[in-house]
Design a protein around this motif. Structure first.
Motif, PDB file in Angstrom:
ATOM      1  N   GLY A 104       1.175  -5.889   1.670  1.00 54.87           N
ATOM      2  CA  GLY A 104       2.448  -5.412   2.225  1.00 54.87           C
ATOM      3  C   GLY A 104       3.198  -4.853   0.966  1.00 54.87           C
ATOM      4  N   SER A 105       2.229  -4.502  -0.102  1.00 57.43           N
ATOM      5  CA  SER A 105       3.229  -3.832  -1.258  1.00 57.43           C
ATOM      6  C   SER A 105       2.804  -2.291  -1.321  1.00 57.43           C
ATOM      7  N   SER A 106       1.931  -1.582  -0.572  1.00 58.42           N
ATOM      8  CA  SER A 106       1.858  -0.386  -0.786  1.00 58.42           C
ATOM      9  C   SER A 106       3.144   0.429  -0.544  1.00 58.42           C
ATOM     10  N   PRO A 107       3.291   1.463  -1.548  1.00 56.44           N
ATOM     11  CA  PRO A 107       4.804   1.939  -1.565  1.00 56.44           C
ATOM     12  C   PRO A 107       5.124   2.723  -0.043  1.00 56.44           C
ATOM     13  N   GLU A 108       4.102   3.247   0.755  1.00 60.29           N
ATOM     14  CA  GLU A 108       4.369   3.720   2.168  1.00 60.29           C
ATOM     15  C   GLU A 108       4.659   2.822   2.890  1.00 60.29           C
ATOM     16  N   SER A 109       4.255   1.551   2.817  1.00 62.30           N
ATOM     17  CA  SER A 109       4.566   0.388   3.870  1.00 62.30           C
ATOM     18  C   SER A 109       6.024   0.334   4.238  1.00 62.30           C
ATOM     19  N   HIS A 117      11.911  -0.837  17.287  1.00 58.41           N
ATOM     20  CA  HIS A 117      11.725  -2.283  17.149  1.00 58.41           C
ATOM     21  C   HIS A 117      10.390  -2.458  16.209  1.00 58.41           C
ATOM     22  N   HIS A 118      10.149  -3.299  15.477  1.00 63.20           N
ATOM     23  CA  HIS A 118       9.224  -3.675  14.541  1.00 63.20           C
ATOM     24  C   HIS A 118       8.356  -4.748  14.708  1.00 63.20           C
ATOM     25  N   LEU A 119       7.016  -4.959  14.497  1.00 60.61           N
ATOM     26  CA  LEU A 119       6.218  -5.982  14.476  1.00 60.61           C
ATOM     27  C   LEU A 119       5.480  -5.819  13.259  1.00 60.61           C
ATOM     28  N   VAL A 120       5.605  -6.757  12.199  1.00 62.83           N
ATOM     29  CA  VAL A 120       4.957  -6.754  10.812  1.00 62.83           C
ATOM     30  C   VAL A 120       3.758  -7.883  11.103  1.00 62.83           C
ATOM     31  N   LEU A 121       2.695  -7.344  10.739  1.00 58.51           N
ATOM     32  CA  LEU A 121       1.418  -8.458  10.514  1.00 58.51           C
ATOM     33  C   LEU A 121       0.887  -8.192   9.070  1.00 58.51           C
ATOM     34  N   THR A 122       1.190  -9.203   8.289  1.00 57.09           N
ATOM     35  CA  THR A 122       0.626  -9.156   6.829  1.00 57.09           C
ATOM     36  C   THR A 122      -0.108 -10.484   6.465  1.00 57.09           C
ATOM     37  N   CYS A 123      -0.860 -10.325   5.582  1.00 53.59           N
ATOM     38  CA  CYS A 123      -1.678 -11.418   4.993  1.00 53.59           C
ATOM     39  C   CYS A 123      -0.856 -12.144   3.638  1.00 53.59           C
ATOM     40  N   ASN A 124       0.327 -11.517   3.295  1.00 49.60           N
ATOM     41  CA  ASN A 124       0.935 -11.783   2.134  1.00 49.60           C
ATOM     42  C   ASN A 124       2.491 -12.186   2.525  1.00 49.60           C
ATOM     43  N   ALA A 167       4.559 -13.399   0.721  1.00 46.07           N
ATOM     44  CA  ALA A 167       5.511 -12.721  -0.467  1.00 46.07           C
ATOM     45  C   ALA A 167       5.713 -11.079  -0.559  1.00 46.07           C
ATOM     46  N   SER A 168       5.371 -10.555   0.495  1.00 46.55           N
ATOM     47  CA  SER A 168       5.209  -9.129   0.445  1.00 46.55           C
ATOM     48  C   SER A 168       6.443  -8.495   0.670  1.00 46.55           C
ATOM     49  N   ALA A 169       6.486  -7.300   0.085  1.00 44.32           N
ATOM     50  CA  ALA A 169       7.872  -6.493   0.253  1.00 44.32           C
ATOM     51  C   ALA A 169       8.314  -6.233   1.838  1.00 44.32           C
ATOM     52  N   LEU A 170       7.055  -6.155   2.487  1.00 47.75           N
ATOM     53  CA  LEU A 170       7.180  -5.865   4.101  1.00 47.75           C
ATOM     54  C   LEU A 170       7.514  -6.995   4.954  1.00 47.75           C
ATOM     55  N   CYS A 171       7.058  -8.033   4.428  1.00 48.67           N
ATOM     56  CA  CYS A 171       7.510  -9.320   4.949  1.00 48.67           C
ATOM     57  C   CYS A 171       8.964  -9.618   5.017  1.00 48.67           C
ATOM     58  N   ALA A 172       9.642  -9.367   3.582  1.00 49.34           N
ATOM     59  CA  ALA A 172      10.828  -9.610   3.492  1.00 49.34           C
ATOM     60  C   ALA A 172      11.772  -8.444   4.310  1.00 49.34           C
ATOM     61  N   TRP A 173      11.250  -7.462   4.108  1.00 50.61           N
ATOM     62  CA  TRP A 173      12.125  -6.232   4.930  1.00 50.61           C
ATOM     63  C   TRP A 173      12.092  -6.972   6.517  1.00 50.61           C
ATOM     64  N   GLY A 174      11.235  -7.369   7.195  1.00 50.98           N
ATOM     65  CA  GLY A 174      11.071  -7.548   8.314  1.00 50.98           C
ATOM     66  C   GLY A 174      12.004  -8.927   8.859  1.00 50.98           C
ATOM     67  N   ARG A 175      11.919  -9.804   7.699  1.00 53.44           N
ATOM     68  CA  ARG A 175      12.846 -10.949   7.784  1.00 53.44           C
ATOM     69  C   ARG A 175      14.340 -10.758   7.842  1.00 53.44           C
ATOM     70  N   THR A 176      14.835  -9.703   7.183  1.00 49.34           N
ATOM     71  CA  THR A 176      16.074  -9.527   7.391  1.00 49.34           C
ATOM     72  C   THR A 176      16.679  -8.272   8.254  1.00 49.34           C
TER      73      THR A 176
END
Length: 386
Positions: free
Chosen positions: A117-122, A137-144, A146-155
């Motif tokens: 979830g840390s690739s710049p393009e994500s 709408h967004h659905l984020v599936l990640t293994c991390n 602590a990822s930036a992708l996860c943090a974005w989705g939760r806000t």
């Protein structure tokens, strides 16, 4: 303790311990993912059902590299299941040409797959979707977690987040258990496969069968020192073929030429790559209609006699012909092609792992030059003019 009949200490010495562990652990991690999905299912599944009830909704499946190929595997099955428009578009395309990928007036669900979830393009793809689609709408599936992708989705109120068990967050260079567990989790969330322990148990039986029978086959293939490897698959397994080619390129540091195509597409020029130093691996569909085309090319390749080896991997033996040297997993006799894709994946992962070791590379970090890395670096994200 051994992994694939080799002592763990030997794997550690060869620099392949994590990759070997992560290939071997897949059935266990699939089970953990199904439990996590069961525990989380309430809110996520209900929210998805509300969205999917809208016939005008467009679904875009996205990610970078292997994460993009998850979408390519899932898209045909999800389109067939949902009866709606489903597009697999890599984040690398969304970011470089958003105006060519998004449609402003079409309500869209962007499904983002990511190991780290840390690739710049994500995160850039998420922001561009917000900029280019009026209702996104967004659905984020990640293994991390602590990822930036996860943090974005939760806000963001318009985003759902599903974090896979931490065991799925592969530490090796190449995605292995991350790839299959993300694919399985998404397939279960969207109802493409039944969610729950029964599916995980069924796949565990197939993976056990494959591991037992594939290991001597993989070792024999590596000993033949093929210079070119072609993976072929139709529909759900075309994305799998692409992932198989990438795994071999990654773990051999590009020393073995690897490519992919569909069985029908292969005749239109790419077939010229086949020579005596070529291994062709064809994933045979269980779908009766599609299977006809797969078997036609299988027979043609064997009749040509140009390839060093033509190997079919299938859930059914009917029509394969050959000398009985194909890999047929009887436990997948009535499986869907998305289930076959999940169960077939450990074959090419194992082949790439053993090929890497045979070349004297370290599979957990195979890039000798360091020009590629586990998490992509060096990408500049540019603001799109408003």
């Amino acid at each position: 303790m051994t992994l694939f009949d080799i002592d763990v200490a030997a794997w550690k010495a060869s620099g392949g311990e994590w990759t070997a562990r992560e290939i071997a652990q897949q059935p266990h991690v699939w089970n953990l993912a199904m439990r996590a999905l069961d525990a989380d299912a309430g809110a996520t599944v209900l929210a998805l059902r509300r969205l999917l009830a809208r016939p005008e909704l467009r679904i875009i499946l996205t990610g970078a590299g292997s994460s993009a190929f998850i979408g390519e595997c899932l898209a045909p099955a999800l389109m067939r299941r949902s009866g709606r428009r489903v597009d697999a578009v890599p984040t690398t395309d969304l970011v470089s040409g958003p105006q060519r990928c998004f449609q402003r007036e079409v309500p869209t669900l962007l499904v983002s797959f990511a190991r780290s979830g840390s690739s710049p393009e994500s995160v850039a793809a998420l922001a561009l979707a917000e900029q280019f689609v009026d209702e996104c709408h967004h659905l984020v599936l990640t293994c991390n977690e602590a990822s930036a992708l996860c943090a974005w989705g939760r806000t963001h109120a318009n985003a759902l987040v599903f974090v896979l068990p931490p065991e799925s967050h592969d530490r090796g260079f190449a995605m292995t258990s991350s790839f299959t567990t993300l694919l399985l989790s998404a397939a279960a969330l969207f109802g493409v496969v039944d969610a729950g322990a029964a599916t995980a148990a069924r796949l565990e039986v197939a993976a056990s069968e494959l591991s037992r029978r594939a290991l001597p086959l993989v070792q024999a293939l590596v000993a033949q020192r093929f210079e070119r490897v072609i993976y072929l698959g139709s529909n759900e397994t075309k994305g799998l073929a692409r992932e198989g080619a990438l795994k071999l390129l990654e773990l051999t540091d590009g020393a073995v030429v690897a490519s992919f195509d569909s069985p029908l597409g292969f005749r239109h020029g790419p077939k010229t790559i086949v020579n005596a130093k070529t291994l062709v691996v064809l994933f045979v569909s269980n779908d009766p209609y599609t299977r006809q085309y797969d078997l036609d090319l299988l027979r043609e390749l064997r009749a040509d006699g140009r390839a060093g080896r033509v190997l079919a991997i299938a859930g059914r033996s009917a029509g394969l012909g050959g000398d009985g040297g194909d890999l047929v997993l009887a436990s997948l006799d009535d499986a869907s092609d998305i289930e076959c894709a999940l169960a077939f994946a450990p074959f090419f992962q194992l082949f790439a792992l053993f090929q890497s070791v045979a070349l004297g590379l370290t599979p957990d970090n195979p890039s000798v030059s360091g020009t590629v890395s586990r998490i992509v670096r060096g990408v500049t994200i540019y603001a799109y003019p408003s």
